[in-house]
Each structure stands twice: as structure tokens, then as C-alpha cells.
Design a protein around this motif. Structure first.
Motif, PDB file in Angstrom:
ATOM      1  N   ASN A   1       0.867  -1.184   0.000  1.00  0.00           N
ATOM      2  CA  ASN A   1       0.000   0.000   0.000  1.00  0.00           C
ATOM      3  C   ASN A   1       0.900   1.229   0.000  1.00  0.00           C
ATOM      4  OD1 ASN A   1      -2.317  -1.429   0.016  1.00  0.00           O
ATOM      5  ND2 ASN A   1      -2.626  -1.319   2.219  1.00  0.00           N
ATOM      6  N   TYR A   2       0.913   1.912  -1.076  1.00  0.00           N
ATOM      7  CA  TYR A   2       1.761   3.088  -1.205  1.00  0.00           C
ATOM      8  C   TYR A   2       0.879   4.317  -1.178  1.00  0.00           C
ATOM      9  CZ  TYR A   2       5.104   6.407  -3.054  1.00  0.00           C
ATOM     10  OH  TYR A   2       5.931   7.487  -3.222  1.00  0.00           O
ATOM     11  N   GLN A   3       1.136   5.199  -0.230  1.00  0.00           N
ATOM     12  CA  GLN A   3       0.389   6.440  -0.157  1.00  0.00           C
ATOM     13  C   GLN A   3       1.280   7.576  -0.619  1.00  0.00           C
ATOM     14  OE1 GLN A   3      -0.975   7.023   3.787  1.00  0.00           O
ATOM     15  NE2 GLN A   3      -2.618   5.522   3.634  1.00  0.00           N
ATOM     16  N   ARG A   4       0.715   8.383  -1.417  1.00  0.00           N
ATOM     17  CA  ARG A   4       1.466   9.548  -1.875  1.00  0.00           C
ATOM     18  C   ARG A   4       1.570  10.553  -0.741  1.00  0.00           C
ATOM     19  NH1 ARG A   4      -0.453  11.342  -7.744  1.00  0.00           N
ATOM     20  NH2 ARG A   4       1.733  11.612  -8.165  1.00  0.00           N
ATOM     21  N   PRO A   5       2.772  11.129  -0.549  1.00  0.00           N
ATOM     22  CA  PRO A   5       2.885  12.154   0.503  1.00  0.00           C
ATOM     23  C   PRO A   5       2.112  13.402   0.098  1.00  0.00           C
ATOM     24  CG  PRO A   5       4.922  11.987  -0.728  1.00  0.00           C
ATOM     25  CD  PRO A   5       4.022  10.887  -1.220  1.00  0.00           C
ATOM     26  N   THR A   6       1.494  14.013   1.075  1.00  0.00           N
ATOM     27  CA  THR A   6       0.762  15.249   0.801  1.00  0.00           C
ATOM     28  C   THR A   6       1.616  16.418   1.276  1.00  0.00           C
ATOM     29  OG1 THR A   6      -0.339  15.096   2.931  1.00  0.00           O
ATOM     30  CG2 THR A   6      -1.501  14.161   1.044  1.00  0.00           C
ATOM     31  N   TYR A   7       1.715  17.373   0.441  1.00  0.00           N
ATOM     32  CA  TYR A   7       2.504  18.561   0.746  1.00  0.00           C
ATOM     33  C   TYR A   7       1.572  19.744   0.913  1.00  0.00           C
ATOM     34  CZ  TYR A   7       6.412  15.792  -0.972  1.00  0.00           C
ATOM     35  OH  TYR A   7       7.349  14.815  -1.147  1.00  0.00           O
ATOM     36  N   GLY A   8       1.912  20.606   1.843  1.00  0.00           N
ATOM     37  CA  GLY A   8       1.150  21.828   2.038  1.00  0.00           C
ATOM     38  C   GLY A   8       1.614  22.870   1.032  1.00  0.00           C
ATOM     39  N   PRO A   9       1.087  24.048   1.144  1.00  0.00           N
ATOM     40  CA  PRO A   9       1.529  25.111   0.221  1.00  0.00           C
ATOM     41  C   PRO A   9       2.999  25.441   0.487  1.00  0.00           C
ATOM     42  CG  PRO A   9       0.133  26.007   1.944  1.00  0.00           C
ATOM     43  CD  PRO A   9       0.095  24.520   2.087  1.00  0.00           C
TER      44      PRO A   9
END
Length: 125
Positions: free
Chosen positions: A4-12
Motif C-alpha cells: 500500500n503506497y500512499q502519496r505524501p501530501t505537501y502543504g503550500p
């Protein structure tokens, strides 16, 4: 096996620091950046004035060590001594041209701080 690979979420992206005009009182900055100099505690400011230097030691406050001093002086031949010496050399070539280098009225006076030995200025003839 599948992972299960989750993409990292980046803020602004972070906001850029304010420009010079914004940080010194121009348009207020739009970012939460706070300049470091806002928290610097300074000691008392010392206001100095330009003291006219003369041929004698001068009572003043040293601009380098902030001590109240009477400047120490050192006399050296100045431009006036060399010009008069050159004129005497044209009239009398027998070595009299060195006489202006021995007369105090033809000497430039250099002022120094006796406390920190800093150069304070020159009195030109």
C-alpha cells in the motif's frame, strides 16, 4: 504481494521573506515571517558629534572605545612644509630646504586615542 503506497501530501510552499521596504515600514508583509532584528535588544545609543581637531590635544570622546580622553598628538611634516622647502631649494640650494620640516607651524598634527591607540584624525596646515 502488493504494497500500500500512499502519496505524501505537501502543504503550500513557504512564503518568501519580506522585501527590504516591507520589513522597514513599507507595505506590511503577507507572510508570517518575523525578521530576526525585531528581537535584538540594543544597549543605549551613543550620539557623537564631530569635534574639530586643532594643533593641540583635544578633549573629546573616542569614537572607537567611547572613553572620555584628551587626544595624544604626533606632528609630521605636511604639504605646506614640502612646498616651502621646494621654494627654498630653488633660492638656496645649500640644504636650507629642510628647515620647514623642523618648524611646528608647518607640521600636520595627527590625533590618536591614548586609551585604545585608534587614529582620530589630522589637523592640516
Amino acid at each position: 504481494m502488493s504494497k500500500n503506497y500512499q502519496r505524501p501530501t505537501y502543504g503550500p510552499p513557504p512564503a518568501a521573506p519580506p522585501s527590504y521596504s516591507q520589513s522597514v515600514g513599507g507595505v506590511p508583509p503577507t507572510s508570517p515571517f518575523i525578521p530576526q532584528h525585531a528581537f535584538v535588544h540594543r544597549g543605549p545609543e551613543i550620539l557623537t558629534t564631530i569635534v574639530p581637531l586643532g594643533p593641540e590635544p583635544t578633549h573629546m570622546i573616542c569614537i572607537h572605545c567611547h572613553a572620555e580622553i584628551d587626544s595624544s598628538t604626533k606632528s609630521e611634516p605636511g604639504l605646506l612644509a614640502y612646498i616651502i622647502g621646494a621654494l627654498i631649494c630653488l633660492v638656496c640650494p645649500c640644504g636650507c630646504c629642510f628647515i620647514p620640516c623642523c618648524i611646528n607651524k608647518c607640521m600636520d598634527v595627527h590625533h590618536y586615542c591614548p586609551n585604545c591607540k585608534a587614529y582620530l584624525g589630522r589637523y592640516k596646515r
